[in-house]
Design a protein around this motif. Structure first.
Motif, short mmCIF file in Angstrom:
data_model
loop_
_atom_site.label_atom_id
_atom_site.label_comp_id
_atom_site.label_asym_id
_atom_site.label_seq_id
_atom_site.Cartn_x
_atom_site.Cartn_y
_atom_site.Cartn_z
N ASP A 66 47.93 48.48 47.20
CA ASP A 66 48.58 46.89 46.32
C ASP A 66 48.31 47.01 45.47
O ASP A 66 48.21 46.19 44.72
N CYS A 67 47.00 48.08 44.73
CA CYS A 67 46.24 47.87 44.04
C CYS A 67 45.03 46.67 43.50
O CYS A 67 45.63 46.15 42.57
N TYR A 68 44.87 46.21 44.93
CA TYR A 68 44.25 44.86 45.06
C TYR A 68 43.67 44.54 43.52
O TYR A 68 44.39 43.27 42.32
N TYR A 69 42.45 45.22 43.26
CA TYR A 69 42.19 45.20 42.18
C TYR A 69 41.88 45.01 40.87
O TYR A 69 41.49 44.04 40.32
N LEU A 70 43.12 46.63 39.94
CA LEU A 70 43.50 46.20 39.32
C LEU A 70 44.40 45.51 38.75
O LEU A 70 44.56 45.26 38.33
N LYS A 71 45.17 44.80 40.33
CA LYS A 71 46.04 43.88 40.12
C LYS A 71 45.93 42.83 39.50
O LYS A 71 46.25 42.12 38.43
N GLU A 72 44.19 41.94 40.16
CA GLU A 72 43.64 41.27 39.49
C GLU A 72 43.36 41.08 38.12
O GLU A 72 43.11 40.61 37.63
N ARG A 73 42.34 42.57 38.52
CA ARG A 73 42.50 42.62 36.58
C ARG A 73 43.18 42.47 35.22
O ARG A 73 43.34 41.55 34.46
N LEU A 74 44.63 43.09 36.15
CA LEU A 74 45.46 42.72 34.68
C LEU A 74 45.93 41.51 34.78
O LEU A 74 46.56 41.42 33.42
N ALA A 75 45.99 41.38 35.90
CA ALA A 75 47.15 39.63 36.13
C ALA A 75 45.80 38.68 34.87
O ALA A 75 46.47 37.61 33.93
N ASP A 76 44.79 38.87 34.93
CA ASP A 76 43.40 38.01 34.34
C ASP A 76 44.18 38.76 32.82
O ASP A 76 43.75 37.55 31.93
#
Length: 364
Positions: A66-76
Motif C-alpha cells: 500500500d506504500c503506507y508511509y509514502l502515501k501518508e507523507r505525500l498526502a500531507d
C-alpha cells in the motif's frame, strides 16, 4: 500464430545501448554525456541515496503493498487524502492500469494529441485500442480539434503538460474546457504532469492539482524527473477515491519495490535538492537559449527540463555526428520533425560541451 495480429504489428521498444558499450563500439576514450532522456543531471537527493543504503539489507522482504508511509507523507505534502493517491512502477504502469481499468470495450476510443508522450500510443496499441490522434497546432495542443473529436465512444483523454517532446503547456482554462466537454460518467481525463516541478517554477504555469476533485480526472506525476529517481521507477496518481479504488482492483500487489518507496519518502523531505535541480535547469535553459540565438537556431520555449530545437539539417545526421563525439541527444525525425532534435538541459559543464560540439557539427 500464437498471438493476435495487433501484437504482431507492435515493434518492441529499443532502448539505448549501455554507455560503456557505446564507448567500446565508437572507440571513445573519454566521457560520454547523455542528454537524451530528460533525467536530472544532478542525480538523486543525498537523503534518497542514504535511504537506499539503509534498506539494502531488507530486500529479502516484499515491499509494503500500500506504500503506507509514502502515501501518508505525500498526502500531507499535497494536502489531499491518502485515498486520493495511487502509486505505480513508474507512470508507465499507471497508464497501463488506466487502459486495463477504463478502456475495456472494443469500441472504446483513446484521444490524445501528437506528437506527445509516445507511451500513450505504445500502450494503447498493445491493448488493441482505437487510438485517435489529433495533430499538434504548431507545437501546442489543438484544444478545439481535441474537443471536436470527443464522442460517445471516447473513454480516455490524455493531456500532457508540459508536453513531451515540445515542452509546451496547456492552459488551465483549456484543460477545464476539455473536462467540461467530456462525459463525466464515461470518459476519464488524464492530466500528465511528469515535469511538474520544473513547470511550476515558471511564473505563468497554473496549478492544476485541485482539478483531481472532478470525478473523471486523474493527475499523474513522477519521481523520475526532478527527484532524480528514474532508475527506481516510481510514479503516482491523484484522483477521486472512486477512481483510485477502481485502479487498485487491477493493480498487481507489491508493484512498487521497497527501495523505490524508501528513496521517494526521503526525497520528498529534501526540498533543497528540488530547489537546486530547478535552479540548475533555469540557468542551463537560459544559457542554451542564448547560445541557440547566437547560432541562429530556432527553438521552442520549454516548461520542462529539455528543449526542442531546429538544427535545419537532417536530424539523424546531427544525432549521429554528436554521438561520435560522445554526446547523446534525441533525434525527433521519428516524430515527423525531420530537422529537429530534443536535448535535456544538463549541468553547466555538460551544456557547454554540448554547444561546443553542436557548433562543430553545424559548422557554426
Amino acid at each position: 500464430m500464437f498471438v493476435e495480429e495487433y501484437i504482431e504489428r507492435l515493434k518492441p521498444y529499443e532502448g539505448g545501448k549501455p554507455i560503456e558499450e557505446l564507448k567500446r563500439q565508437l572507440g571513445i576514450k573519454g566521457e560520454i554525456i547523455k542528454l537524451a532522456s530528460n533525467e536530472n543531471p544532478l542525480g538523486p537527493s543525498r537523503r534518497a541515496v542514504e535511504a537506499i543504503r539503509s534498506v539494502a539489507e531488507s530486500v529479502n522482504f516484499y515491499p509494503d503493498g500500500d506504500c503506507y508511509y509514502l502515501k501518508e507523507r505525500l498526502a500531507d505534502k499535497l494536502g489531499v487524502s491518502r485515498d486520493n493517491l495511487i502509486f505505480g512502477n513508474g507512470s508507465d504502469e499507471l497508464l497501463e492500469l488506466i487502459f486495463r481499468t477504463f478502456a475495456t470495450r472494443d469500441e472504446d476510443e483513446i484521444l490524445y494529441c501528437y506528437p506527445s508522450f509516445v507511451e500513450y500510443k505504445i500502450i494503447g496499441s498493445s491493448f488493441n485500442k482505437r487510438l485517435v490522434e489529433i495533430p499538434l497546432k504548431g507545437f501546442e495542443y489543438d484544444i478545439d480539434a481535441l474537443i471536436d473529436a470527443i464522442n460517445g465512444n471516447t473513454r480516455v483523454i490524455f493531456l500532457n503538460t508540459p508536453n513531451n517532446p515540445t515542452g509546451t503547456i496547456i492552459k488551465r482554462s483549456d484543460i477545464e474546457r476539455v473536462i467540461e466537454a467530456s462525459d463525466k460518467d464515461k470518459t476519464l481525463v488524464v492530466i500528465d504532469e511528469a515535469y511538474y516541478e520544473y513547470a511550476i517554477a515558471e511564473d505563468d504555469y497554473e496549478e492544476l492539482l485541485d482539478l483531481y476533485k472532478n470525478d473523471n480526472v486523474i493527475i499523474l506525476r513522477t519521481f523520475s524527473k526532478a527527484y532524480g529517481l528514474a532508475g527506481l521507477r516510481i510514479g503516482y496518481g491523484i484522483a477521486s477515491p472512486q477512481i483510485v479504488d477502481y485502479l487498485n482492483r487491477v493493480r498487481p500487489p507489491f508493484n512498487v519495490n521497497i527501495v523505490a518507496q524508501h528513496a521517494a519518502l526521503a526525497a520528498l523531505d529534501d526540498d533543497e535538492h528540488i530547489k537546486r535541480s530547478v535552479e540548475t535547469n533555469r540557468i542551463g535553459k537560459e544559457y542554451l537559449y542564448s547560445e541557440f540565438d547566437r547560432m541562429g537556431i530556432t527553438y521552442i520555449k520549454t516548461y520542462a527540463n529539455f528543449i526542442l530545437f531546429d538544427a535545419k539539417r537532417d536530424a539523424s545526421y546531427v544525432y549521429e555526428e554528436l554521438l561520435k563525439r560522445g554526446i547523446i541527444i534525441r533525434s525527433m525525425a521519428g516524430y515527423g520533425y525531420k530537422t529537429m532534435l530534443r536535448v535535456t538541459i544538463g549541468t553547466k559543464r555538460q551544456n557547454e560541451i554540448f554547444i561546443k560540439n553542436l557548433k562543430e557539427v553545424l559548422n557554426v
